[in-house]
Design a protein around this motif. Structure first.
Motif, mmCIF file in Angstrom:
data_model
loop_
_atom_site.group_PDB
_atom_site.id
_atom_site.type_symbol
_atom_site.label_atom_id
_atom_site.label_comp_id
_atom_site.label_asym_id
_atom_site.label_seq_id
_atom_site.Cartn_x
_atom_site.Cartn_y
_atom_site.Cartn_z
ATOM 1 N N UNK A 105 0.837 -1.202 0.000
ATOM 2 C CA UNK A 105 0.000 0.000 0.000
ATOM 3 C C UNK A 105 0.872 1.253 0.000
ATOM 4 N N UNK A 106 1.985 1.211 0.743
ATOM 5 C CA UNK A 106 2.903 2.352 0.745
ATOM 6 C C UNK A 106 3.516 2.578 -0.628
ATOM 7 N N UNK A 107 3.897 1.470 -1.274
ATOM 8 C CA UNK A 107 4.497 1.585 -2.613
ATOM 9 C C UNK A 107 3.529 2.245 -3.584
ATOM 10 N N UNK A 108 2.235 1.892 -3.441
ATOM 11 C CA UNK A 108 1.237 2.456 -4.352
ATOM 12 C C UNK A 108 1.131 3.962 -4.170
ATOM 13 N N UNK A 109 1.524 4.449 -2.984
ATOM 14 C CA UNK A 109 1.402 5.877 -2.743
ATOM 15 C C UNK A 109 2.699 6.643 -2.934
ATOM 16 N N UNK A 110 3.740 5.959 -3.389
ATOM 17 C CA UNK A 110 5.031 6.645 -3.532
ATOM 18 C C UNK A 110 5.054 7.586 -4.717
ATOM 19 N N UNK A 150 -3.331 -4.189 -5.387
ATOM 20 C CA UNK A 150 -4.378 -3.755 -4.462
ATOM 21 C C UNK A 150 -5.759 -3.913 -5.091
ATOM 22 N N UNK A 151 -5.882 -3.511 -6.365
ATOM 23 C CA UNK A 151 -7.185 -3.632 -7.028
ATOM 24 C C UNK A 151 -7.588 -5.102 -7.158
ATOM 25 N N UNK A 152 -6.631 -5.959 -7.550
ATOM 26 C CA UNK A 152 -6.958 -7.378 -7.745
ATOM 27 C C UNK A 152 -7.291 -8.048 -6.425
ATOM 28 N N UNK A 153 -6.553 -7.670 -5.394
ATOM 29 C CA UNK A 153 -6.835 -8.251 -4.078
ATOM 30 C C UNK A 153 -8.249 -7.902 -3.645
ATOM 31 N N UNK A 154 -8.618 -6.643 -3.873
ATOM 32 C CA UNK A 154 -9.980 -6.219 -3.535
ATOM 33 C C UNK A 154 -11.016 -7.027 -4.292
ATOM 34 N N UNK A 155 -10.740 -7.248 -5.590
ATOM 35 C CA UNK A 155 -11.681 -8.008 -6.415
ATOM 36 C C UNK A 155 -11.787 -9.451 -5.927
ATOM 37 N N UNK A 156 -10.639 -10.040 -5.566
ATOM 38 C CA UNK A 156 -10.656 -11.428 -5.085
ATOM 39 C C UNK A 156 -11.368 -11.529 -3.746
#
Lengths: 281, 252
Positions: A105-110, A150-156
Motif C-alpha cells: 500500500x505504501x508503494x502504491x502511494x510513492x 491492491x485492485x486485484x486483491x480487492x476483487x478477489x
C-alpha cells in the motif's frame, strides 16, 4: 439554528462542492479544447515533431505511448495478479503478510519520481538497457504493480466465500477452485483495476523523463530497445517552448492524451457493467 | 431399523475454535439410506460437527479437533487420506443456495469435470436434474444462468449438482433456512425421495422439518449430543429433560 436549517445547509454545501468540481473540470477542458482545436487534424496524428509548428505532429509520441503501455502491461499484469492471488488465496494470515500488505500500500502511494530514479539506477545503468522503451516500461511496471495488486486483491476478496465452499464441496482441488471459480468471478474487478493502473501509467511523465524518454523523436520505434517519446513528454516539451504556436500544439496533444485516457476509462466502465449484467440476469 | 453398520461414525469428537470449546465428546452414528436430522438451538455445534464430516472445516485455521471420524470404518482425518477423495464421496448442500455463476448445465457437470470422472454430459445433466425434481422447470433453459433461478430452484440445483458426483452421503446444512415455505416443502419432498439412494444428514433449526423428513434425530445442546433416537419416539417421548424442553419450545 433549527434542525431543518442545518439539514438544508449541509445538503447545500455538498451540492456546492460537487458542482464546483464539475465546473472546474469543465472550464479546464473547454480551455484546452479551445486552444488546441485548430491544431488537431489527421495530419497532426500522422506527422513527426518539427521545429516548424505547422509541420509538427504527434505520431512518434502516440506510437511511443502504445509501445510503452503494451510492454508495461506485459510485465506488470502477470506479476500484479499473481501476487494478489497469492496474498488473498494462499498466504498465511500472520504479521509478516500484514507487513507485506502495508508495504505494498505504501508503494502504491510513492511519488513517481522515486520510481524514475530507481529505474535510472537499475534498468538504464545497471542492466544497461539505456534510454529505451524497455527501461521506461520496466520502470512504469514497477510503478503500477502495487496498484494492480491492491485492485486485484480487492476483487478477489469480494468473491463470496460460499463460492469457494461450493467448489471445494464438489471435490475440487485448490488450484481448480482458484482458476475455474474465483478468478473468473473476480475478473471484471481485476480488469477494471488493470485498465485504471495502465491509464495512470499513460499519464506519467516524470519517471520517463528521468529514464530517458526523448523530447524530439522523428521516427516510430521498431523494437523495445529503441529510443522513444510518449505523449506527456511531448506535451511537456511543446509547452516549455516560448513560441505561442507550440502552446497550441501542446493543447492539441493534451486533447489526444485525454482521448486515450477517457477511452480506457470508458472501456473499464463497459467491462464492469457488462459483467454485472451477466452475473445478475 | 438401525441395526446395520453405520456409514459415518464420530468417536468422542471434540472441537475447539481457538481456546473456545465448541463441541464436547460427541459420539454419533449415521446409518446407510437413512435421513438423520441434527437439531438443537443456535450455537450448539451442530453445523460445526456436520462440516467436519467432509472436512470443510479444514479451511478454518483456528479450528482443531480431537477424537475420530470414521466413514465406512476409515478414519477421514488420517494423514494418508486425501480430503478431495472424501468430498467426492460426501457431498454438501449449504445454508444459502450457492450455484456457480455459470449456466445450469455447467453447474451440473463442473464437479465430474474437475474430478476427471467419466460421464456423458447430456445424460448426466438430465438424470441429476430429474433426481433433484428440477428437470421439468429448467429443461428449456439449461444453458441460461443458474443465478436467474429462484432461491428454491437454486437450492435444488445445488442438490442436483451434488447428486451428479454420485456421492454416498449428502450433508445438508440448514438447506431451507433461506427459502420460503413453498420452496421448503419441495426440498423436503425431494429429501424423502433421495433416501433410497443416498445417506443424508441434515442440520436444521426447524423441529417440524426434522420430524417430517428424518428417520433418526440427534439433539445437540451446548456442544454435546444429548439424545439420539428414532425421530418418532424422540419427538413423542424424549428421555432427556433438555430434549423435552427444547422440542416443546421452552427454549431455543
Amino acid at each position: 439554528m433549527t434542525r431543518q436549517r442545518k439539514q438544508k445547509l449541509f445538503h447545500g454545501l455538498c451540492f456546492f462542492m460537487t458542482t464546483l468540481t464539475v465546473v472546474i473540470l469543465a472550464v479546464l477542458l473547454t480551455h484546452v479544447v479551445m486552444e488546441g482545436i485548430e491544431w488537431i487534424s489527421f495530419e497532426f496524428l500522422d506527422r513527426f515533431p518539427s521545429r516548424k509548428p505547422h509541420k509538427a505532429g504527434i505520431k512518434s509520441a502516440l506510437f511511443g505511448t502504445l509501445w510503452v503501455i503494451s510492454l508495461t502491461a506485459f510485465f506488470a499484469v502477470p506479476i500484479g495478479v499473481a501476487t494478489a492471488v497469492y496474498l488473498q488465496e494462499y498466504a498465511p494470515k500472520n504479521r509478516i503478510m500484514e507487513w507485506v500488505r502495508i508495504n505494498i500500500a505504501n508503494l502504491a502511494g510513492m511519488p513517481s519520481i522515486i520510481y524514475g530514479l530507481l529505474g535510472l539506477a537499475i534498468f538504464v545503468r545497471f542492466f544497461g538497457f539505456e534510454r529505451s522503451i524497455l527501461s521506461g516500461s520496466l520502470t512504469l511496471a514497477l510503478l503500477i504493480v502495487p496498484i494492480i495488486i491492491i485492485a486485484s486483491e480487492g476483487a478477489l476478496k469480494s468473491v463470496p466465500n460460499s463460492l469457494r465452499e461450493a467448489a471445494y464441496a464438489m471435490g475440487a482441488r485448490k488450484w481448480q477452485v482458484v482458476i475455474f471459480q474465483v478468478l473468473p468471478s473476480a475478473l471484471p474487478g481485476i480488469m477494471t483495476g488493470i485498465i485504471l493502473a495502465i491509464s495512470r501509467s499513460v499519464g506519467e511523465t516524470a519517471p520517463l523523463i528521468i529514464t530517458g524518454a526523448l523530447g524530439y523523436v522523428a521516427f516510430t520505434p521498431e523494437s523495445i530497445s529503441d529510443p522513444y517519446t510518449v505523449l506527456p513528454v511531448q506535451i511537456y516539451n511543446w509547452a516549455a517552448r516560448p513560441q505561442v504556436e507550440f502552446h497550441g500544439l501542446a493543447a492539441a496533444g493534451i486533447v489526444v492524451l485525454l482521448t486515450v485516457l477517457l477511452s480506457m476509462n470508458l472501456l473499464a466502465v463497459i467491462i464492469r457493467n457488462k459483467s454485472q449484467k451477466t452475473r445478475t440476469s | 431399523m438401525t441395526s446395520n453398520q453405520p456409514i459415518i461414525e464420530t468417536q468422542n469428537l471434540s472441537i475447539w475454535y481457538g481456546e473456545k470449546k465448541a463441541v464436547n465428546s460427541v459420539s454419533m452414528k449415521l446409518f446407510k439410506n437413512r435421513v438423520s436430522a441434527i437439531i438443537g438451538p443456535s450455537g450448539c455445534g451442530k453445523s460445526t460437527v456436520l462440516r467436519m464430516l467432509n472436512r470443510m472445516n479444514d479451511f478454518i485455521e483456528v479450528l482443531r479437533h480431537e477424537g475420530k471420524i470414521l466413514i465406512n470404518g476409515q478414519d477421514i482425518y488420517n494423514k494418508k487420506l486425501d480430503p478431495v477423495d472424501l468430498r467426492r464421496k460426501v457431498g454438501m448442500v449449504f445454508q444459502r443456495p450457492n450455484p456457480f455463476p455459470k449456466s445450469i448445465y455447467k453447474n451440473i457437470i463442473w464437479g465430474p469435470k474437475v474430478n476427471g470422472l467419466k460421464y456423458e454430459p447430456d445424460f448426466l445433466v438430465e438424470d441429476s436434474l430429474k433426481k433433484a425434481a428440477l428437470w421439468d422447470e429448467v429443461k428449456d433453459r439449461l444453458h441460461s444462468s443458474a443465478l436467474a433461478l429462484s432461491g428454491g430452484q437454486q437450492q435444488r440445483l445445488c442438490i442436483a449438482r451434488t447428486i451428479a458426483m454420485n456421492p454416498e452421503v449428502i450433508l445438508m446444512d440448514e438447506p431451507c433456512s433461506a427459502l420460503d415455505p413453498r420452496a421448503t416443502s419441495k426440498i423436503e419432498e425431494l429429501i424423502t425421495t433421495l433416501r433410497d439412494e443416498y445417506t443424508i444428514a441434515i442440520v436444521t433449526h426447524n423441529m417440524q422439518q426434522a420430524s417430517r423428513i428424518s428417520d433418526v434425530t440427534h439433539f445437540f445442546y451446548e456442544g454435546e449430543l444429548i439424545e439420539t433416537g428414532l425421530t418418532e419416539s424422540l419427538f413423542t417421548k424424549p428421555t432427556e429433560k433438555r430434549t423435552e424442553d427444547y422440542i416443546t419450545g421452552r427454549f431455543g
